[in-house]
Design a protein around this motif. Structure first.
Motif, PDB file in Angstrom:
ATOM      1  N   GLU A 169       8.258 -26.472  -2.711  1.00  0.00           N
ATOM      2  CA  GLU A 169       9.662 -26.856  -3.570  1.00  0.00           C
ATOM      3  C   GLU A 169       9.592 -25.246  -3.672  1.00  0.00           C
ATOM      4  O   GLU A 169      10.838 -25.153  -4.512  1.00  0.00           O
ATOM      5  N   SER A 170       8.564 -24.181  -3.682  1.00  0.00           N
ATOM      6  CA  SER A 170       9.579 -22.435  -4.032  1.00  0.00           C
ATOM      7  C   SER A 170       8.681 -21.928  -3.398  1.00  0.00           C
ATOM      8  O   SER A 170       7.410 -22.367  -2.066  1.00  0.00           O
ATOM      9  N   LEU A 171       9.371 -20.437  -2.993  1.00  0.00           N
ATOM     10  CA  LEU A 171       8.636 -19.774  -2.103  1.00  0.00           C
ATOM     11  C   LEU A 171       8.817 -18.487  -2.726  1.00  0.00           C
ATOM     12  O   LEU A 171       9.557 -18.295  -3.186  1.00  0.00           O
ATOM     13  N   SER A 172       7.407 -17.414  -2.409  1.00  0.00           N
ATOM     14  CA  SER A 172       8.008 -16.701  -2.921  1.00  0.00           C
ATOM     15  C   SER A 172       7.867 -15.574  -1.799  1.00  0.00           C
ATOM     16  O   SER A 172       6.615 -15.645  -1.030  1.00  0.00           O
ATOM     17  N   ALA A 173       9.003 -14.380  -1.439  1.00  0.00           N
ATOM     18  CA  ALA A 173       8.119 -13.576   0.499  1.00  0.00           C
ATOM     19  C   ALA A 173       8.490 -11.979   0.157  1.00  0.00           C
ATOM     20  O   ALA A 173       9.514 -11.577  -0.979  1.00  0.00           O
ATOM     21  N   ASP A 174       8.190 -11.371   0.986  1.00  0.00           N
ATOM     22  CA  ASP A 174       7.900 -10.080   1.563  1.00  0.00           C
ATOM     23  C   ASP A 174       7.891 -10.083   3.063  1.00  0.00           C
ATOM     24  O   ASP A 174       7.119  -9.738   3.451  1.00  0.00           O
ATOM     25  N   LEU A 175       9.329  -8.996   2.923  1.00  0.00           N
ATOM     26  CA  LEU A 175      10.064  -9.065   4.050  1.00  0.00           C
ATOM     27  C   LEU A 175       9.342  -8.362   4.942  1.00  0.00           C
ATOM     28  O   LEU A 175      10.816  -7.097   4.063  1.00  0.00           O
ATOM     29  N   PHE A 228       0.754  -0.871  -0.066  1.00  0.00           N
ATOM     30  CA  PHE A 228       0.253  -0.116  -0.184  1.00  0.00           C
ATOM     31  C   PHE A 228       0.881   1.110  -0.359  1.00  0.00           C
ATOM     32  O   PHE A 228       2.652   1.508   0.718  1.00  0.00           O
ATOM     33  N   ALA A 229       0.438   2.199  -0.286  1.00  0.00           N
ATOM     34  CA  ALA A 229       0.936   3.836  -0.420  1.00  0.00           C
ATOM     35  C   ALA A 229       1.151   4.210   0.913  1.00  0.00           C
ATOM     36  O   ALA A 229       0.510   3.958   1.901  1.00  0.00           O
ATOM     37  N   GLY A 230       2.043   4.133   1.416  1.00  0.00           N
ATOM     38  CA  GLY A 230       2.430   5.049   2.610  1.00  0.00           C
ATOM     39  C   GLY A 230       3.453   3.649   3.537  1.00  0.00           C
ATOM     40  O   GLY A 230       3.949   3.854   4.327  1.00  0.00           O
ATOM     41  N   GLY A 231       3.511   2.145   2.686  1.00  0.00           N
ATOM     42  CA  GLY A 231       4.259   1.398   3.840  1.00  0.00           C
ATOM     43  C   GLY A 231       3.974   0.295   4.069  1.00  0.00           C
ATOM     44  O   GLY A 231       4.494  -0.848   4.350  1.00  0.00           O
ATOM     45  N   ALA A 232       2.434   0.204   4.073  1.00  0.00           N
ATOM     46  CA  ALA A 232       1.132  -0.270   5.343  1.00  0.00           C
ATOM     47  C   ALA A 232       1.969  -1.595   3.846  1.00  0.00           C
ATOM     48  O   ALA A 232       1.830  -1.768   2.773  1.00  0.00           O
ATOM     49  N   ARG A 233       1.617  -2.802   4.210  1.00  0.00           N
ATOM     50  CA  ARG A 233       2.177  -4.835   3.540  1.00  0.00           C
ATOM     51  C   ARG A 233       0.403  -4.345   4.160  1.00  0.00           C
ATOM     52  O   ARG A 233      -0.062  -5.436   4.900  1.00  0.00           O
ATOM     53  N   GLY A 234       0.533  -6.000   3.273  1.00  0.00           N
ATOM     54  CA  GLY A 234      -0.871  -6.990   3.632  1.00  0.00           C
ATOM     55  C   GLY A 234      -0.844  -8.669   2.712  1.00  0.00           C
ATOM     56  O   GLY A 234       0.243  -8.614   1.446  1.00  0.00           O
ATOM     57  N   ASP A 267      14.057  -8.865   9.784  1.00  0.00           N
ATOM     58  CA  ASP A 267      12.626  -8.342   9.424  1.00  0.00           C
ATOM     59  C   ASP A 267      11.827  -9.300  10.996  1.00  0.00           C
ATOM     60  O   ASP A 267      12.413  -9.886  11.449  1.00  0.00           O
ATOM     61  N   ASP A 268      10.416  -7.993  10.499  1.00  0.00           N
ATOM     62  CA  ASP A 268      10.223  -8.616  11.763  1.00  0.00           C
ATOM     63  C   ASP A 268       8.532  -8.938  11.180  1.00  0.00           C
ATOM     64  O   ASP A 268       7.439  -8.810  12.236  1.00  0.00           O
ATOM     65  N   ASN A 269       8.296  -9.020   9.932  1.00  0.00           N
ATOM     66  CA  ASN A 269       7.207  -9.389   9.178  1.00  0.00           C
ATOM     67  C   ASN A 269       6.687 -10.226   7.965  1.00  0.00           C
ATOM     68  O   ASN A 269       8.245  -9.045   7.454  1.00  0.00           O
ATOM     69  N   ALA A 270       5.835 -11.056   8.456  1.00  0.00           N
ATOM     70  CA  ALA A 270       7.000 -11.344   6.352  1.00  0.00           C
ATOM     71  C   ALA A 270       5.133 -12.072   5.789  1.00  0.00           C
ATOM     72  O   ALA A 270       4.417 -12.872   7.065  1.00  0.00           O
ATOM     73  N   HIS A 271       5.439 -11.976   5.039  1.00  0.00           N
ATOM     74  CA  HIS A 271       4.069 -12.145   3.746  1.00  0.00           C
ATOM     75  C   HIS A 271       4.801 -13.079   2.977  1.00  0.00           C
ATOM     76  O   HIS A 271       6.206 -13.126   2.391  1.00  0.00           O
ATOM     77  N   VAL A 272       4.308 -14.512   2.644  1.00  0.00           N
ATOM     78  CA  VAL A 272       5.044 -15.746   1.687  1.00  0.00           C
ATOM     79  C   VAL A 272       3.935 -16.651   0.997  1.00  0.00           C
ATOM     80  O   VAL A 272       3.207 -17.303   1.946  1.00  0.00           O
ATOM     81  N   SER A 299      14.506 -14.477  -1.666  1.00  0.00           N
ATOM     82  CA  SER A 299      13.254 -13.875  -2.845  1.00  0.00           C
ATOM     83  C   SER A 299      12.831 -12.142  -2.232  1.00  0.00           C
ATOM     84  O   SER A 299      12.628 -11.873  -3.007  1.00  0.00           O
ATOM     85  N   SER A 300      12.761 -12.360  -0.964  1.00  0.00           N
ATOM     86  CA  SER A 300      12.610 -10.747  -0.748  1.00  0.00           C
ATOM     87  C   SER A 300      13.423  -9.941  -1.097  1.00  0.00           C
ATOM     88  O   SER A 300      12.860  -8.086  -2.399  1.00  0.00           O
ATOM     89  N   LYS A 301      14.862 -10.465  -1.319  1.00  0.00           N
ATOM     90  CA  LYS A 301      15.478  -9.117  -1.993  1.00  0.00           C
ATOM     91  C   LYS A 301      15.522  -8.772  -3.606  1.00  0.00           C
ATOM     92  O   LYS A 301      15.869  -8.513  -4.068  1.00  0.00           O
ATOM     93  N   ARG A 302      14.974  -9.791  -4.042  1.00  0.00           N
ATOM     94  CA  ARG A 302      15.143 -10.244  -5.282  1.00  0.00           C
ATOM     95  C   ARG A 302      12.782  -9.847  -5.843  1.00  0.00           C
ATOM     96  O   ARG A 302      12.657  -9.995  -6.225  1.00  0.00           O
ATOM     97  N   ASP A 303      12.745  -9.253  -4.888  1.00  0.00           N
ATOM     98  CA  ASP A 303      11.784  -8.787  -5.411  1.00  0.00           C
ATOM     99  C   ASP A 303      10.428  -9.880  -5.877  1.00  0.00           C
ATOM    100  O   ASP A 303       9.527  -9.339  -5.605  1.00  0.00           O
ATOM    101  N   GLY A 304      10.749 -11.113  -4.266  1.00  0.00           N
ATOM    102  CA  GLY A 304       9.281 -11.995  -4.387  1.00  0.00           C
ATOM    103  C   GLY A 304       9.434 -12.755  -5.243  1.00  0.00           C
ATOM    104  O   GLY A 304       8.481 -13.892  -5.883  1.00  0.00           O
ATOM    105  N   ALA A 305      10.668 -13.081  -5.867  1.00  0.00           N
ATOM    106  CA  ALA A 305      10.897 -14.064  -6.880  1.00  0.00           C
ATOM    107  C   ALA A 305      10.205 -14.805  -6.460  1.00  0.00           C
ATOM    108  O   ALA A 305      11.065 -15.215  -5.386  1.00  0.00           O
ATOM    109  N   TRP A 306       9.969 -16.209  -7.116  1.00  0.00           N
ATOM    110  CA  TRP A 306       9.589 -17.396  -6.600  1.00  0.00           C
ATOM    111  C   TRP A 306      11.543 -17.888  -6.488  1.00  0.00           C
ATOM    112  O   TRP A 306      12.187 -18.354  -7.548  1.00  0.00           O
ATOM    113  N   VAL A 307      11.803 -18.724  -5.212  1.00  0.00           N
ATOM    114  CA  VAL A 307      13.233 -19.417  -5.051  1.00  0.00           C
ATOM    115  C   VAL A 307      13.080 -20.427  -4.806  1.00  0.00           C
ATOM    116  O   VAL A 307      11.419 -20.922  -3.779  1.00  0.00           O
TER     117      VAL A 307
END
Lengths: 377, 377, 377, 377
Positions: free
Chosen positions: D213-219, C238-244, D229-234, D366-374
């Motif tokens: 097998e693989s994941l895509s992450a946003d940390l 999201f704009a402003g840095g929130a994630r979801g 990281d204190d929050n992660a979406h995978v 993955s997060s460093k590669r902007d969520g690419a599947w690894v």
């Protein structure tokens, strides 16, 4: 700090509550089981002792023999856990109390009022401690509830709703667990009232600090041929004007171990259920309901004192039970050192046991008189 | 199908339950509000009628005048909703019943037993229908629970636990809503017993089909100066041997509208709570607990009949209330057409209202006699 | 205040959502259904109209004919509800918008992005209003959540977790309801994303006020032969840095209509679930969790504005839906009178509909590019 | 059966997890703590040992010295619990493994992938056992869930939703517990992913038996200045076609220890939450939802095997943890006796630990590669 040397009466291989006591005694590392009269059947006593790794020389089949010999041993037991059916409590406790061995006894106190009074006397005459395992008072949130009531956060108490519902005796059942609980010879005059109603009554009294003055009861034995109540409806009047209801049942399908307590005062209310004991609802009039958690925000000092792990990491039945053992250890160690036990150490006493017996007795008397209000005596 | 022409007595601008009745009447489109005696204060009656878009010529400040005139109109009302305080119910209902106008009346039936008996007579002598809005019987899952009991899925019923807890009268309160409910002149001899205890009793009777034979009650007025009970503890004995407890309270902080019903039979148990009415617990002995949902797997025909939208889309209080109106519409349309109403149409009757009055009367009598068991009469 | 004259396109006898719209329009008495093109099949259109008591002269089988004729009638419809499958939305809406008839349209906005943009243009060029029934924004507690976020009670938002899980398409299903929702011709390119993902996305946006900048999606069609997604996993920035994260599924056994929203800010968190919509968890850091209730302590002004009955009397799906109709009525009446609508009237607009279409489009684009982050456009 | 002689590395006076391990080791009476290198600070090591009643001669301030000496003692430790921060795990474990002392090690396995691989090698080259305390796999209902999946009761798995949410790191925090968990030198490259994400991933793998097998992450690191990281979406893709989402967060206000797992297959779904671990929802398509309880109806053999007390008597976090110790005891005793351990004994291994490290590594890549599947490697 060396562990307290513990013996056990009852609790042989196929018992339920004996195993619970042993785990409870181990959790905080304050006790070491070193002797046992685990069964009155010699073979079973030996086999049970061996399974627990007890020294065969300290494996007995007679609690009196155990009391006599252990009292003489240099490293004899300092405390004994009595986990037999109710009718044995008095006779066993007496032997240890009179030899200065502390007693940790399962509830209800005895199977008869006469035994109860004799046990009170025996405990009063002994220098040894008597601890009754009304284990539900060991839950941190029940300590917290008690403290919140005592601090006046609910205001004057008006209404107490307590219940303890199970379903495991919904049908005639001749398992060992069921057999003695439905046998007046071994359980006493109360069925569900004695087995679980005493817990409910004790917990309500513990949390509210109220004294029950009189009650009106309607007891039933729904299962055909059952000699003792399996369901009981009780109305209660407490000193100071609070009123309450207590329901205990062992014939309520869908209830495993449904001990639930609700307390309502002039300013706020509390709700708690044993099956998820890490949550306590607190509702102040005109404020949003709060869900207090064990170890979470709003924890009180009395709860924190008996909490082992952080909020969100559920403590359960065994930890609550272990708290009774831990409090017993505090008291026994203070006794050993000749100190006064700290004020915040709390455990159910022989007097609590007597009150539980009076509660059962009153329920039965009232029910026989068609629900007449009777006082506890 | 043209809507049924409806009038309303009571329910002026600042009333709660009048608005509920109007929404309930609209939800299924089976009624059209066309006349009202919404207040006995002329200005308020007019203002309230105008706010609802009523024809000023059909806005009355006197229910008798309304009954007389509407009965003569070619397109006069076919039914009237009576939503006044209790003490007006009988006088108002009589005027409409004797002119053949169907009555949909809020509970409890009346404020006195004498009025209740007269209203029963008036209803019996009239060709018109009398429908009492014990709205909680309109919830689909209460229909389902009733059907499951009737089909024997719980076995013989042993124990009924029902309660209705609120907190809004925990303090002295002189709001309009509170004032008449705590005034014997307008409410009758029951406080919480009349206002909500009757709902609890009615719902328990509806679901179990059991007849209450006797009860033992302990009533309290905890708020200083209050003339009527605000908390009541009741033990119940039903024909056939089932027993129960009923608790109603308006002084239980943390409870908004806590109507809860639990029924336990030889084979299974049911649990339901009004505040989340789309869920019903069903527990067969020895089987995992099932969470039945309105519209979900396991729905019964009686529930499906009164369900409007699929499972997971919660229906609420207004839909449950609307079901009483829908059932009334079914009965009124059958009456209009000279047909017998279908067997599965269910609504609370004047006899249910009488039973509710008898329940309150018995609670008060028993409590005055220190909880003696009294029969309903 | 006379009711707004309403027509309906779609919603014939066996439709689900048409009936919902009709109840929603009735609940507050602000609309009266007077015309309909309920089906494009003439017989069915007539039968459906008759069942609803519509004037046969105002029962159409062609929405364009209806638009033309009603626009000319002196008492023609002022608003129309469009409740057809998605691919008809644009064509129908256009005919009414261009004749100044307000449109209340089901979601998603259209079946194609091209139609969506044309519909935005048609709405912008019309003086008439366009209201999209993202009904979940009508729940009082969602209004409250939105207000609490806007007032800063959660602090800066960090994390949004939203999900909408169902199970009704877990198997191949050729019911009418299932058929069009899994058919790209009628639904568009999104399956679960279009049908329910749009609701989840809309609700998250509504409550948080955040603008979704980009997403990464992984869409699946688990049921063999299904042309559209039936499960979707989406990460959001999201704009402003929130994630979801957003999960929508129609193949998750045990979920009826599981729309759940959780929002976490620097200071506090919120949790809500549609199936029990009268409760909202509010958790401030370091404070006990609060269970806020609709109508209970802590209610905000935005929630109170759309609340009909007191706390503890559950409002449900139909009331939430009715709130969209009530807000539409507010806007239509203001328009009728030439006034500006009040600031606190809130309803989903054609722009919200466009955003929903962009969301689906972005999900499909991202998933085809193996989850690449794509912007909404 | 004599208890297994246990040593401990780490777990000095102010540590959290050391105390948990000690209780877990005591609950079933299978271990006896006899030696410790509880701290690398000599004074603290001595004080901590004394507080636990350890022989001063077996209280060390250096784990290597402890390994060397204990390996030579006739009654030296047979197993060691390693409960230090992550970066010490490998070095400590190596010393014991190479001397044939069994290792029970906290998770995550190590702080770096390089260490993880070396530890795998060390474990493989040793005759001693390596047990990783992914304690949540010790809950009876997680054993049951795993068995139900394995027996095909859910059908082919389609969707896995797992999350682990906490709030204790919502603000910058320099407590001891927080400090090392947010320090890359001591924790490794994963913050929430390493501390709790590994638990979530492990539990999902344990229950479903699926291979990721693989994941895509946003940390994210939401707290300013935080290095990890204190929050992660995978998003996850499993072998065989199942998909999943994993969320872990330490900045989600209102969550204490919110580990939740949901698994959906073609035929049924499961839901479980750690904070009330004695309940498991099981939902078969087209059937009512079932609430399975630990020890209740429907219990499976794998759950019963690790259950200590009857249903309704809640077991908690410590009992689940103790089950890992009990399983370790089973394996160690079999090893001692030269027997093969029974097939139903289950504990997390060094390979599970390696997979957890690969999971964290993949999330970061993955997060460093902007969520690419690894892939995991």
């Amino acid at each position: 700090m060396r562990p307290i040397r513990l013996g056990m009466v009852g609790g042989g291989n196929d018992a339920f509550i004996g195993g619970v006591h042993r785990i409870a005694a181990r959790i905080d590392g304050r006790f070491q089981l070193v002797a046992g009269a685990l069964s009155s059947t010699p073979e079973k006593a030996q086999a049970s002792g061996a399974a627990l790794g007890l020294d065969p020389a300290r494996t007995y089949d007679d609690f009196k023999a155990m009391a006599i010999r252990e009292a003489r041993l240099k490293d004899g037991i300092e405390a004994v856990a009595i986990v037999t059916p109710n009718h044995v409590h008095y006779a066993a406790a007496r032997e240890f109390l009179k030899r200065g061995i502390h007693v940790i006894c399962d509830k209800p106190l005895t199977s008869t009022m006469a035994d109860a009074r004799k046990l009170v006397k025996a405990a009063e005459e002994s220098d040894a401690l008597f601890v009754l395992t009304h284990n539900y008072t060991g839950y941190p949130l029940m300590r917290q509830a008690r403290q919140m009531v005592a601090e006046g956060r609910l205001g004057k108490i008006r209404v107490v709703q307590v219940e303890y519902a199970q379903d495991w005796l919904s049908k005639a059942d001749d398992s060992k667990q069921a057999a003695w609980r439905t046998d007046p010879e071994r359980s006493g005059i109360g069925g569900s009232t004695g087995d679980i109603g005493t817990h409910a009554f004790n917990l309500a009294s513990f949390v509210t600090g109220l004294t029950l003055e009189s009650l009106s009861a309607d007891l039933q034995a729904f299962v055909s041929g059952r000699a003792l109540d399996d369901n009981a409806h009780v109305m209660m009047r407490f000193a100071g004007g609070a009123r309450g209801m207590l329901w205990c049942s062992q014939v309520a399908p869908g209830n495993e171990n449904g001990l639930r307590l609700r307390v309502f005062g002039e300013k706020a209310g509390l709700e708690w259920a044993q099956e998820n004991p890490n949550q306590l609802w607190f509702s102040e009039l005109g404020q949003p309901k709060q869900l207090l958690t064990r170890g979470g925000a709003g924890s009180t000092s009395d709860a924190a004192r008996v909490t082992r792990i952080p909020g969100g990491h559920p403590e359960g039945y065994l930890e609550g039970f272990a708290t009774i053992y831990r409090e017993a250890a505090e008291a026994i160690e203070a006794h050993r050192d000749g100190h006064k036990v700290a004020d915040d150490v709390i455990y159910p006493t022989v007097q609590d046991g007597l009150k539980g017996m009076q509660f059962v007795d009153a329920c039965v008397r009232s029910s026989k008189r068609d629900g007449a209000w009777v006082t506890l005596a």
